[in-house]
Every structure is written in structure tokens, then in C-alpha cells.
Design an enzyme around this catalytic site. Sequence first.
Site, short mmCIF file in Angstrom:
data_model
loop_
_atom_site.label_atom_id
_atom_site.label_comp_id
_atom_site.label_asym_id
_atom_site.label_seq_id
_atom_site.Cartn_x
_atom_site.Cartn_y
_atom_site.Cartn_z
N SER A 148 0.87 -1.19 0.00
CA SER A 148 0.00 0.00 0.00
C SER A 148 0.90 1.23 0.00
CB SER A 148 -0.87 0.01 1.27
OG SER A 148 -1.47 1.28 1.45
N TYR A 161 -1.57 -1.10 10.38
CA TYR A 161 -1.69 -1.31 8.93
C TYR A 161 -0.41 -0.85 8.22
CZ TYR A 161 -3.76 -1.16 4.23
OH TYR A 161 -4.05 -1.37 2.90
P1 NAD Z 1 -11.52 -5.74 0.18
O1 NAD Z 1 -11.86 -5.61 1.62
O2 NAD Z 1 -12.48 -5.22 -0.84
O3 NAD Z 1 -11.18 -7.24 -0.17
C1 NAD Z 1 -10.32 -7.98 0.66
C2 NAD Z 1 -10.61 -9.46 0.50
O4 NAD Z 1 -9.75 -10.16 1.42
C3 NAD Z 1 -12.04 -9.82 0.88
O5 NAD Z 1 -12.58 -10.69 -0.09
C4 NAD Z 1 -11.92 -10.50 2.23
O6 NAD Z 1 -12.91 -11.49 2.47
C5 NAD Z 1 -10.52 -11.10 2.11
N1 NAD Z 1 -9.92 -11.37 3.42
C6 NAD Z 1 -9.90 -10.57 4.52
N2 NAD Z 1 -9.30 -11.20 5.53
C7 NAD Z 1 -8.94 -12.43 5.08
C8 NAD Z 1 -8.31 -13.56 5.66
N3 NAD Z 1 -7.92 -13.56 6.95
N4 NAD Z 1 -8.09 -14.64 4.90
C9 NAD Z 1 -8.49 -14.67 3.60
N5 NAD Z 1 -9.11 -13.65 3.00
C10 NAD Z 1 -9.34 -12.54 3.73
O7 NAD Z 1 -10.09 -5.00 0.04
P2 NAD Z 1 -9.38 -4.38 -1.25
O8 NAD Z 1 -9.59 -2.91 -1.20
O9 NAD Z 1 -9.74 -5.13 -2.46
O10 NAD Z 1 -7.85 -4.64 -0.85
C11 NAD Z 1 -7.11 -5.74 -1.31
C12 NAD Z 1 -5.66 -5.56 -0.90
O11 NAD Z 1 -5.15 -4.34 -1.43
C13 NAD Z 1 -5.46 -5.49 0.61
O12 NAD Z 1 -4.26 -6.12 0.98
C14 NAD Z 1 -5.37 -4.00 0.87
O13 NAD Z 1 -4.65 -3.69 2.05
C15 NAD Z 1 -4.64 -3.55 -0.38
N6 NAD Z 1 -4.85 -2.13 -0.69
C16 NAD Z 1 -6.08 -1.67 -1.06
C17 NAD Z 1 -6.23 -0.32 -1.37
C18 NAD Z 1 -7.55 0.27 -1.81
O14 NAD Z 1 -7.65 1.50 -1.92
N7 NAD Z 1 -8.58 -0.52 -2.10
C19 NAD Z 1 -5.13 0.55 -1.27
C20 NAD Z 1 -3.90 0.03 -0.87
C21 NAD Z 1 -3.76 -1.31 -0.59
#
Ligand code: NAD
Length: 255
Positions: A148, A161
Site C-alpha cells: 500500500s 496497517y
Molecule cells: P476488500 O476488503 O475489498 O477485499 C479484501 C478481501 O480479502 C475480501 O474478499 C476478504 O474477504 C478477504 N480477506 C480478509 N481477511 C482475510 C483472511 N484472513 N483470509 C483470507 N481472505 C481474507 O479489500 P481491497 O480494497 O480489495 O484490498 C485488497 C488488498 O489491497 C489489501 O491487501 C489492501 O490492504 C490492499 N490495498 C487496497 C487499497 C484500496 O484503496 N482498495 C489501497 C492500498 C492497498
Amino acid sequence: MTPERPENNEAYRGKTVIVTGAANGIGRAVAKAFAAEHARVILADIDEPAGSGLERSLNASGGTALFLRTDVSNPDSIRRMIAETVTKTGQIDILINNAGIAAYASFDELAVDEWDRVLNTNLRGAFLCSQEAARHMTNGGAIVNMASTRALMSEPDWEAYAASKGGLLSLTHAMALSLAPKRIIVNAISPGWIHTRDPKNLRSIDHSQHPAGRVGKPEDIARACLFLCHPENRFITGEQLVIDGGMTRKMIYEH
Ligand code: NAD
């Protein structure tokens, strides 16, 4: 074109790709992108309804997908997911460590349990998935860790985080070296603001504050995963690709 330089649309045919956190958001777009390239995609997530639904829709549209209920914060659950993947597909080619939880708490009130929950999901989970998967990447492979831009810069009260994502960047270069003899490349993506819900809820300022002129989409990250895992790009390892529409390059002084 020699077999070592496959056509873009053939690079992933028949490859086994594990995507953690594949049921929703960014992981869902990554899983769809690899399925569209004819990969066998393992959807590893705790969200059973959404994961099973995605499995059905990908298989109905000609893809090959398998949902395996997996909790990446639980080492036994990870071991079961990898063992089942190998039983079903014989080997592993690509691992996208995407599962993650966003969490913030005031600095004074951040509890040990919460710290552990975030670190064990976002950081330890990625390490254990990589350790288990690498044992079965017998033809080389590629790993992508979803970090991130919060690994690089902060708002207040995001300690757990931010630390988990900073740890992922270090884990990326450490594993790139350790796994090089097995011909496994390891890279990280640091997404900025990627909107995973209805884009209608975004305001014009949400878009305009980005040098790129818009908020990110899950597909922006999915295309980067295809790029980083492509066999022609194996000279890239231990790296981080920031995908944030330029936000972390924007100097801000308050006037
Ligand atoms: P999201 O919450 O939409 O999806 C996350 C998925 O991970 C979900 O399907 C959830 O069920 C699954 N998950 C959560 N805990 C889990 C576990 N213990 N075991 C297995 N699966 C699990 O999140 P997103 O926005 O799609 O983010 C995905 C990744 O990208 C994450 O690592 C997040 O930190 C990173 N990220 C997202 C953003 C953003 O703006 N969306 C920005 C930077 C980083």
C-alpha cells in the site's frame, strides 16, 4: 516467436494462479484477469458466498476457477489450501498475496490483539502462503505482494496497517533473494486509492486531486499483476510498483 517468448495471450494458459482475498475488491479483479488469460485460478478467501459465486461465474464463462475457503491469518488453513491446490492442479506457478484488512485505531488505544490481527493477516499470512507455495513452484514462478502507499506515507492512527504494509515491502526483497535459486521472482504493488465499490459514490474532488485525474480502479492493479508475472518480465524482481495516480509524487504545502 520461440516457446521462451510466448504470445501475450498464451503466457498464462494452464498456469496455476493462487489469489488470496479473491472474493471481493482488487483480488476479484486480479482473479478475473488471470481467468481471462486461461489460467487455473484458485480463489482463496474467507468470504464463502462471494468466493463461491465468483467460482461459478468464472467457470460459466469458460474459465477454470476453484474457491477454497482460506483464512490467511491461520497457518493450518494456509497449509490446507496449498495442499488442496497441489492435489487438484499438480503444481503452483503464481501467488498473489492480496488478502488484507484495513484497520486504524488511535495510537493510545491500539490493543495487542488488534495489532496481532492486522499483522498476522497482512504480513505473516503473505509470508506463510509464500513459504508453502514456493515448495510447489517446481518450474519457477512469480509472487506479488499487495502492499500500500501507506507503507510509504501516513495519516495519523494507522500504525498496525502501515507497519504490516512496510513489512511486506521488506519481505518482498528478502524473498526475492531467498527464492532466486528456485527461479521465483517476487515483487510488490503499492496501490493508492483504489475504489472497489460503486463509482457513483465518488465526488469530483476525489478524482481531481489525483495527478492522473481519477481515482484508481481494481483493474488498474489487475493489469499490473499480469505485467509483473509475465514470463518476459522476469528481469524485474525485489521491486515495488506504486500505482496511485501520482498521489505520492504530489508535494503538498499548506498556504
Ligand atoms: P476488500 O476488503 O475489498 O477485499 C479484501 C478481501 O480479502 C475480501 O474478499 C476478504 O474477504 C478477504 N480477506 C480478509 N481477511 C482475510 C483472511 N484472513 N483470509 C483470507 N481472505 C481474507 O479489500 P481491497 O480494497 O480489495 O484490498 C485488497 C488488498 O489491497 C489489501 O491487501 C489492501 O490492504 C490492499 N490495498 C487496497 C487499497 C484500496 O484503496 N482498495 C489501497 C492500498 C492497498
